[in-house]
Design a protein around this motif. Structure first.
Motif, PDB file in Angstrom:
ATOM      1  N   LEU A  47      -1.077  16.379 -12.283  1.00  8.81           N
ATOM      2  CA  LEU A  47      -0.975  18.326 -12.194  1.00  8.81           C
ATOM      3  C   LEU A  47      -0.566  18.849 -13.128  1.00  8.81           C
ATOM      4  CD1 LEU A  47      -2.327  20.125  -9.827  1.00  8.81           C
ATOM      5  CD2 LEU A  47       0.046  20.175  -8.548  1.00  8.81           C
ATOM      6  N   LYS A  48       1.376  18.745 -13.626  1.00  8.74           N
ATOM      7  CA  LYS A  48       1.590  19.513 -14.704  1.00  8.74           C
ATOM      8  C   LYS A  48       1.163  20.142 -16.268  1.00  8.74           C
ATOM      9  CE  LYS A  48       6.312  19.180 -16.528  1.00  8.74           C
ATOM     10  NZ  LYS A  48       7.648  19.503 -16.501  1.00  8.74           N
ATOM     11  N   GLU A  49       0.541  18.325 -16.143  1.00 10.72           N
ATOM     12  CA  GLU A  49      -0.118  18.254 -17.221  1.00 10.72           C
ATOM     13  C   GLU A  49      -1.311  18.914 -17.326  1.00 10.72           C
ATOM     14  OE1 GLU A  49      -0.238  14.300 -18.865  1.00 10.72           O
ATOM     15  OE2 GLU A  49       1.680  13.719 -18.568  1.00 10.72           O
ATOM     16  N   GLU A  50      -2.195  19.064 -16.357  1.00 12.92           N
ATOM     17  CA  GLU A  50      -2.712  20.080 -16.047  1.00 12.92           C
ATOM     18  C   GLU A  50      -4.452  19.137 -16.251  1.00 12.92           C
ATOM     19  OE1 GLU A  50      -3.257  23.631 -17.721  1.00 12.92           O
ATOM     20  OE2 GLU A  50      -1.478  25.206 -16.782  1.00 12.92           O
ATOM     21  N   ASP A  51      -4.513  17.988 -16.012  1.00  8.98           N
ATOM     22  CA  ASP A  51      -5.481  17.211 -16.358  1.00  8.98           C
ATOM     23  C   ASP A  51      -6.815  16.904 -15.184  1.00  8.98           C
ATOM     24  OD1 ASP A  51      -7.535  14.888 -17.013  1.00  8.98           O
ATOM     25  OD2 ASP A  51      -5.796  14.002 -17.867  1.00  8.98           O
ATOM     26  N   LYS A  52      -7.620  17.725 -15.183  1.00 13.15           N
ATOM     27  CA  LYS A  52      -8.423  17.749 -13.579  1.00 13.15           C
ATOM     28  C   LYS A  52      -8.706  16.629 -13.329  1.00 13.15           C
ATOM     29  CE  LYS A  52      -9.078  22.201 -13.980  1.00 13.15           C
ATOM     30  NZ  LYS A  52      -8.988  23.684 -12.897  1.00 13.15           N
ATOM     31  N   ARG A  53      -9.055  15.304 -13.860  1.00 13.00           N
ATOM     32  CA  ARG A  53     -10.330  14.318 -13.536  1.00 13.00           C
ATOM     33  C   ARG A  53      -8.982  13.499 -13.445  1.00 13.00           C
ATOM     34  NH1 ARG A  53     -10.405   9.625 -15.827  1.00 13.00           N
ATOM     35  NH2 ARG A  53      -9.486  10.411 -18.332  1.00 13.00           N
ATOM     36  N   MET A  70       0.771  -1.244  -0.297  1.00 12.19           N
ATOM     37  CA  MET A  70       0.110  -0.038   0.161  1.00 12.19           C
ATOM     38  C   MET A  70       1.134   1.394  -0.006  1.00 12.19           C
ATOM     39  SD  MET A  70      -3.289  -0.556  -0.238  1.00 12.19           S
ATOM     40  CE  MET A  70      -2.642  -2.128  -1.476  1.00 12.19           C
ATOM     41  N   LEU A  71       2.510   1.106   0.801  1.00 12.75           N
ATOM     42  CA  LEU A  71       3.103   2.662   0.665  1.00 12.75           C
ATOM     43  C   LEU A  71       3.882   2.778  -0.652  1.00 12.75           C
ATOM     44  CD1 LEU A  71       4.816   2.319   4.256  1.00 12.75           C
ATOM     45  CD2 LEU A  71       2.376   3.702   3.421  1.00 12.75           C
ATOM     46  N   THR A  72       4.178   1.413  -1.018  1.00 12.50           N
ATOM     47  CA  THR A  72       4.511   1.429  -2.542  1.00 12.50           C
ATOM     48  C   THR A  72       3.274   1.974  -3.557  1.00 12.50           C
ATOM     49  OG1 THR A  72       5.332  -0.074  -2.181  1.00 12.50           O
ATOM     50  CG2 THR A  72       5.099   0.198  -4.253  1.00 12.50           C
ATOM     51  N   ALA A  73       2.521   1.566  -3.779  1.00 10.17           N
ATOM     52  CA  ALA A  73       0.955   2.310  -4.120  1.00 10.17           C
ATOM     53  C   ALA A  73       0.906   3.437  -3.667  1.00 10.17           C
ATOM     54  CB  ALA A  73       0.157   1.062  -4.041  1.00 10.17           C
ATOM     55  N   CYS A  74       1.198   4.380  -2.582  1.00  7.82           N
ATOM     56  CA  CYS A  74       0.421   4.612  -2.207  1.00  7.82           C
ATOM     57  C   CYS A  74       2.244   6.386  -2.919  1.00  7.82           C
ATOM     58  CB  CYS A  74       0.880   5.270  -1.348  1.00  7.82           C
ATOM     59  SG  CYS A  74       0.229   7.540  -0.037  1.00  7.82           S
ATOM     60  N   LEU A  75       3.252   5.757  -2.599  1.00 11.11           N
ATOM     61  CA  LEU A  75       4.128   6.926  -3.492  1.00 11.11           C
ATOM     62  C   LEU A  75       3.624   6.626  -5.598  1.00 11.11           C
ATOM     63  CD1 LEU A  75       7.023   8.144  -3.689  1.00 11.11           C
ATOM     64  CD2 LEU A  75       7.987   5.533  -4.074  1.00 11.11           C
ATOM     65  N   TYR A  76       3.507   5.814  -6.246  1.00  7.02           N
ATOM     66  CA  TYR A  76       3.504   5.744  -6.956  1.00  7.02           C
ATOM     67  C   TYR A  76       2.113   6.592  -7.411  1.00  7.02           C
ATOM     68  CZ  TYR A  76       1.349   4.118 -11.778  1.00  7.02           C
ATOM     69  OH  TYR A  76       0.333   4.595 -12.561  1.00  7.02           O
ATOM     70  N   PHE A  77       1.620   6.843  -6.735  1.00  6.73           N
ATOM     71  CA  PHE A  77      -0.323   7.778  -6.952  1.00  6.73           C
ATOM     72  C   PHE A  77      -0.035   9.027  -6.348  1.00  6.73           C
ATOM     73  CE2 PHE A  77      -3.400   3.534  -6.479  1.00  6.73           C
ATOM     74  CZ  PHE A  77      -3.930   3.631  -7.469  1.00  6.73           C
ATOM     75  N   ILE A  78       0.927   9.348  -5.746  1.00  7.71           N
ATOM     76  CA  ILE A  78       2.097  11.002  -5.251  1.00  7.71           C
ATOM     77  C   ILE A  78       2.504  11.244  -6.782  1.00  7.71           C
ATOM     78  CG2 ILE A  78       3.289  12.410  -3.839  1.00  7.71           C
ATOM     79  CD1 ILE A  78       2.047  10.431  -1.246  1.00  7.71           C
ATOM     80  N   LEU A  79       3.248  10.231  -7.404  1.00  5.77           N
ATOM     81  CA  LEU A  79       4.700  10.359  -8.299  1.00  5.77           C
ATOM     82  C   LEU A  79       3.587  11.215  -9.534  1.00  5.77           C
ATOM     83  CD1 LEU A  79       7.134   8.000  -7.566  1.00  5.77           C
ATOM     84  CD2 LEU A  79       7.165  11.048  -7.052  1.00  5.77           C
ATOM     85  N   SER A  80       2.544   9.832  -9.715  1.00  2.00           N
ATOM     86  CA  SER A  80       1.702  10.532 -11.308  1.00  2.00           C
ATOM     87  C   SER A  80       0.452  11.515 -11.316  1.00  2.00           C
ATOM     88  CB  SER A  80       0.596   9.056 -11.212  1.00  2.00           C
ATOM     89  OG  SER A  80       1.111   7.682 -11.254  1.00  2.00           O
ATOM     90  N   TYR A  81      -0.265  11.719  -9.488  1.00  2.00           N
ATOM     91  CA  TYR A  81      -0.800  13.346  -9.387  1.00  2.00           C
ATOM     92  C   TYR A  81       0.182  14.756  -9.705  1.00  2.00           C
ATOM     93  CZ  TYR A  81      -2.550  17.148  -6.666  1.00  2.00           C
ATOM     94  OH  TYR A  81      -2.809  18.418  -5.877  1.00  2.00           O
ATOM     95  N   PHE A  82       1.429  14.804  -9.526  1.00  2.00           N
ATOM     96  CA  PHE A  82       2.728  15.382  -9.740  1.00  2.00           C
ATOM     97  C   PHE A  82       2.339  15.609 -11.084  1.00  2.00           C
ATOM     98  CE2 PHE A  82       4.250  15.923  -5.410  1.00  2.00           C
ATOM     99  CZ  PHE A  82       3.644  16.124  -5.175  1.00  2.00           C
ATOM    100  N   GLU A  83       2.421  14.249 -11.836  1.00  2.08           N
ATOM    101  CA  GLU A  83       2.895  14.304 -13.681  1.00  2.08           C
ATOM    102  C   GLU A  83       1.376  14.557 -14.121  1.00  2.08           C
ATOM    103  OE1 GLU A  83       3.301  11.002 -16.745  1.00  2.08           O
ATOM    104  OE2 GLU A  83       3.930  10.115 -14.903  1.00  2.08           O
TER     105      GLU A  83
END
Length: 66
Positions: free
Chosen positions: A33-39, A18-31
């Motif tokens: 966010l940079k692309e400005e994809d709100k969904r 779960m913590l590994t998946a959390c890290l993956y989702f956090i990194l994806s979130y920033f990616e």
């Protein structure tokens, strides 16, 4: 006693996953966010929060009721 050890080990493995998946989702979130994809930003933030809660909450509840 063996059942408790197996359950404890599986809780530890679950927590690491779960913590590994959390890290993956956090990194994806920033990616996203940079692309400005709100969904996708909203979805990854939600999943990061859920996996963080599960990764930290399940072992805490296990230790509380052990």
């Amino acid at each position: 006693m063996i059942l408790i050890n197996v359950l404890g080990n599986s809780v530890a493995v679950f927590s690491v996953l779960m913590l590994t998946a959390c890290l993956y989702f956090i990194l994806s979130y920033f990616e996203y966010l940079k692309e400005e994809d709100k969904r996708l930003t909203k979805q990854t933030k939600l999943f990061a929060t859920i996996t963080l809660f599960l990764g930290l909450g399940v072992p805490a509840v296990y230790e509380l009721f052990k």
